[in-house]
Enzyme design. Structure first.
Site, short mmCIF file in Angstrom:
data_model
loop_
_atom_site.label_atom_id
_atom_site.label_comp_id
_atom_site.label_asym_id
_atom_site.label_seq_id
_atom_site.Cartn_x
_atom_site.Cartn_y
_atom_site.Cartn_z
N ARG A 136 -65.53 -26.92 137.65
CA ARG A 136 -64.24 -26.19 137.64
C ARG A 136 -63.39 -27.25 137.56
NH1 ARG A 136 -66.45 -23.41 142.13
NH2 ARG A 136 -67.05 -21.33 141.45
N LYS A 158 -54.09 -28.64 124.52
CA LYS A 158 -54.89 -27.73 123.73
C LYS A 158 -56.40 -28.08 123.66
CE LYS A 158 -51.76 -24.54 121.45
NZ LYS A 158 -51.38 -24.24 120.00
N GLU A 200 -49.77 -33.84 109.34
CA GLU A 200 -49.28 -33.25 110.70
C GLU A 200 -47.79 -34.10 110.98
OE1 GLU A 200 -50.12 -30.49 112.06
OE2 GLU A 200 -52.43 -30.43 111.97
N LYS A 242 -43.60 -33.62 120.02
CA LYS A 242 -44.40 -32.99 120.64
C LYS A 242 -44.24 -32.82 122.14
CE LYS A 242 -48.93 -30.79 120.65
NZ LYS A 242 -50.28 -31.00 119.91
N GLU A 252 -47.09 -22.01 124.80
CA GLU A 252 -46.78 -21.18 123.62
C GLU A 252 -46.48 -19.97 123.68
OE1 GLU A 252 -49.35 -22.39 120.26
OE2 GLU A 252 -48.85 -20.56 119.40
N ARG A 256 -43.21 -23.85 121.32
CA ARG A 256 -44.22 -24.34 120.89
C ARG A 256 -45.00 -23.94 119.57
NH1 ARG A 256 -49.30 -27.02 124.54
NH2 ARG A 256 -50.50 -27.82 122.82
N ASN A 260 -46.99 -24.71 114.69
CA ASN A 260 -48.00 -23.74 113.79
C ASN A 260 -47.43 -23.95 112.20
OD1 ASN A 260 -49.76 -23.69 115.87
ND2 ASN A 260 -48.71 -21.82 116.51
N HIS A 263 -49.57 -23.17 109.40
CA HIS A 263 -50.84 -23.23 109.87
C HIS A 263 -51.48 -21.88 109.52
CE1 HIS A 263 -50.17 -27.21 111.44
NE2 HIS A 263 -51.42 -27.01 111.94
N HIS A 267 -54.99 -21.94 107.91
CA HIS A 267 -56.19 -21.33 108.50
C HIS A 267 -57.05 -20.46 107.51
CE1 HIS A 267 -54.41 -22.32 112.74
NE2 HIS A 267 -55.05 -23.29 112.11
N HIS A 281 -58.43 -30.11 107.32
CA HIS A 281 -57.41 -29.21 108.30
C HIS A 281 -55.88 -29.67 107.65
CE1 HIS A 281 -55.18 -27.34 111.45
NE2 HIS A 281 -54.67 -28.31 111.66
P1 NAD Z 1 -62.43 -35.14 113.19
O1 NAD Z 1 -62.64 -35.35 114.52
O2 NAD Z 1 -63.68 -34.18 112.57
O3 NAD Z 1 -62.47 -36.75 112.61
C1 NAD Z 1 -62.60 -36.74 111.23
C2 NAD Z 1 -63.39 -37.86 110.75
O4 NAD Z 1 -62.92 -39.18 111.05
C3 NAD Z 1 -65.08 -37.65 111.51
O5 NAD Z 1 -66.00 -37.87 110.57
C4 NAD Z 1 -64.99 -38.91 112.68
O6 NAD Z 1 -66.23 -39.11 112.85
C5 NAD Z 1 -64.22 -39.93 111.75
N1 NAD Z 1 -63.33 -40.88 112.61
C6 NAD Z 1 -62.61 -40.63 113.71
N2 NAD Z 1 -61.85 -41.66 114.05
C7 NAD Z 1 -62.52 -42.69 113.20
C8 NAD Z 1 -62.11 -43.80 113.16
N3 NAD Z 1 -61.29 -44.47 113.78
N4 NAD Z 1 -62.84 -44.94 111.97
C9 NAD Z 1 -63.67 -43.98 111.17
N5 NAD Z 1 -63.93 -42.81 111.40
C10 NAD Z 1 -63.20 -42.16 112.26
O7 NAD Z 1 -61.10 -34.44 112.55
P2 NAD Z 1 -59.70 -34.73 113.02
O8 NAD Z 1 -59.01 -34.47 111.69
O9 NAD Z 1 -59.13 -35.82 113.83
O10 NAD Z 1 -59.28 -33.42 113.84
C11 NAD Z 1 -59.60 -31.97 113.42
C12 NAD Z 1 -59.83 -31.22 114.56
O11 NAD Z 1 -58.60 -31.16 115.51
C13 NAD Z 1 -60.16 -29.73 114.36
O12 NAD Z 1 -61.29 -29.23 115.13
C14 NAD Z 1 -58.88 -29.16 114.59
O13 NAD Z 1 -58.90 -27.74 114.84
C15 NAD Z 1 -58.40 -29.90 115.80
N6 NAD Z 1 -57.22 -29.78 116.13
C16 NAD Z 1 -56.51 -29.66 117.57
C17 NAD Z 1 -55.39 -29.56 117.83
C18 NAD Z 1 -54.95 -29.39 119.22
O14 NAD Z 1 -53.59 -29.38 119.61
N7 NAD Z 1 -55.83 -29.51 120.28
C19 NAD Z 1 -54.24 -29.84 116.75
C20 NAD Z 1 -54.68 -30.11 115.56
C21 NAD Z 1 -55.96 -29.96 115.25
N1 GLY Z 2 -51.19 -28.54 117.30
C1 GLY Z 2 -50.57 -27.24 117.90
C2 GLY Z 2 -50.12 -27.24 119.14
O1 GLY Z 2 -50.48 -28.19 120.03
O2 GLY Z 2 -49.45 -26.25 119.89
#
Ligand code: NAD
Ligand code: GLY
Length: 384
Positions: A136, A158, A200, A242, A252, A256, A260, A263, A267, A281
């Protein structure tokens, strides 16, 4: 290097601290070059009685950085172990969540044992959601290693996984205890992923900071080239933006949603491209921001010169801006519109678009018409 406000941006390597103000759940984001080696000291206050932490990372990031994190925790008298997940979006699945949860329960994790997300947005989203449900709720720490994660996904709480019906449909708002963004880790990130994260970054300028967008026009090339000073200033500026938004609208209900920007379009393209390496992305967000401004121009809200300025900057920093830059997939306007209708942000069957009256003047639109959005998409796809 001069900051967007005109002051000299710090040229030394002192970490920057940004606070996300959420009352009793407030936390700091530490940003700096080489923070990983001292991360244990920053994490120590959040250890439980068992003085143990579990690091969750992926198969690319763990071999690069898990040892440094483990050693820095051991230097604080803490035990640390690593749970590895496969690289990529597929790790944000029920199957992976179940496997990680069972592994952690088997390992005897206690209520006070923090889970540390070491990686990009995939690892951060999965780890945060795991932490929110395990016993939990156990403490959660973000150590983001992609630019996207350092400027966006590690901040704001998030967390979640994907459903077969769409991305991020299962999740929770669950804030970390601390975010430790070591800019040095970005040196091993591929140039393509760094640029995708940069989309971003641009978003923050377009939302409400025209001065920052102007700074990026002058310094964006240094940021995507990995200049440490430019990166630290950029990440701190984005995190401050942020933090300001999340502090006033954590869940949101209003402001917030500005995060997006682009986005809804993004998406839809990602859904068609299969959420993988074909279209990252951030690349989809770059296209989506161009479309959001094209839609705004079509509705006579902003000038077409704003759209051109944004496109010019995205092109300068190596990001896609036109249909010709998209992967070789047949994108079709009605199908993209269908995806938009199923976006998780939909209300009454149609998404609330983020539109703009100019660069740095974005707002949440009540009712951008589906017909006009489809026209903008058709024009975009036709003009190549
Ligand atoms: P990711 O986590 O897949 O990383 C991208 C690639 O880089 C992967 O292959 C990873 O292994 C590699 N990598 C990471 N750090 C590295 C480093 N320092 N050196 C070498 N390789 C490295 O992708 P991302 O772009 O970081 O994140 C995308 C995800 O984030 C999506 O699932 C998206 O939905 C999510 N997201 C979430 C939020 C949120 O607010 N929670 C906001 C935007 C995106
Ligand atoms: N990445 C959008 C949010 O955190 O609200």
């Amino acid at each position: 290097m001069t900051s967007a406000g005109g002051q000299q941006a710090s040229a030394d390597s002192l970490p920057t601290t940004v606070t996300v103000d959420l009352g009793a759940r407030s936390y700091d984001i530490q940003i700096g070059d080489g923070l990983l080696n001292g991360a244990g000291k920053l994490i120590a206050p959040f250890l439980g009685p068992d003085r143990r932490a579990i690091i969750i990372s992926d198969d690319t990031v763990a071999p690069l950085y898990a040892d440094a994190l483990v050693h820095s925790l051991q230097a604080e008298g803490a035990a640390a172990s690593v749970v590895r997940v496969p690289v990529g979006e597929d790790s944000k699945s029920f199957a992976r969540l179940e496997q990680v949860l069972e592994e952690l329960i088997h390992a005897g994790v206690e209520r006070g044992t923090p889970l540390i997300a070491l990686g990009g947005g995939v690892v951060g989203d999965l780890t945060g959601f795991t932490a929110s449900t395990l016993l939990r709720g156990v403490p959660f720490i973000q150590v983001p290693t992609t630019l996207l994660a350092q400027v966006d996904s590690s901040v704001g709480g998030k967390t979640g996984i994907n459903s077969r019906h769409g991305k991020n449909l299962i999740g929770a708002f669950y804030q970390p205890q601390i975010v430790i963004a070591d800019t040095e880790t970005l040196k091993t990130l591929s140039a393509r992923h760094l640029r995708a994260g940069y989309a971003e970054v641009v978003k923050y300028g377009l939302i409400d900071d025209a001065g920052f967008f102007g700074w990026l026009e002058d310094n964006g090339a240094a940021v995507v080239a990995g200049d440490p000073e430019a990166l630290q200033y950029t990440i701190a500026t984005c995190c401050r933006a942020k933090a300001r938004i999340v502090s006033v609208d954590e869940r949101e209900h209003g402001k917030r949603a500005l995060l997006n920007l682009g986005h809804t379009f993004a998406h839809a393209f990602e859904a068609e491209a299969g959420y993988g390496e074909a279209l990252l992305h951030g690349e989809a967000v770059a296209i989506g921001m161009v479309l959001a401004f094209q839609l705004s121009a079509k509705l006579d809200l902003c000038a077409t010169s704003d759209v051109e300025r944004i496109q010019a900057h995205l092109i300068q920093t190596g990001l896609p801006t036109s249909a010709a830059d998209l992967p070789d997939i047949r994108f079709d306007a009605p199908r993209l519109i269908e995806h938009m209708r199923h976006d998780k942000k939909v209300e009454d069957g149609w998404p609330k678009f983020i539109l703009a009256r100019g660069i740095g003047e974005s707002f949440v639109a009540g009712d951008a018409s589906a017909v006009v959005a489809e026209e903008v998409l058709r024009d975009f796809l036709r003009t190549g």
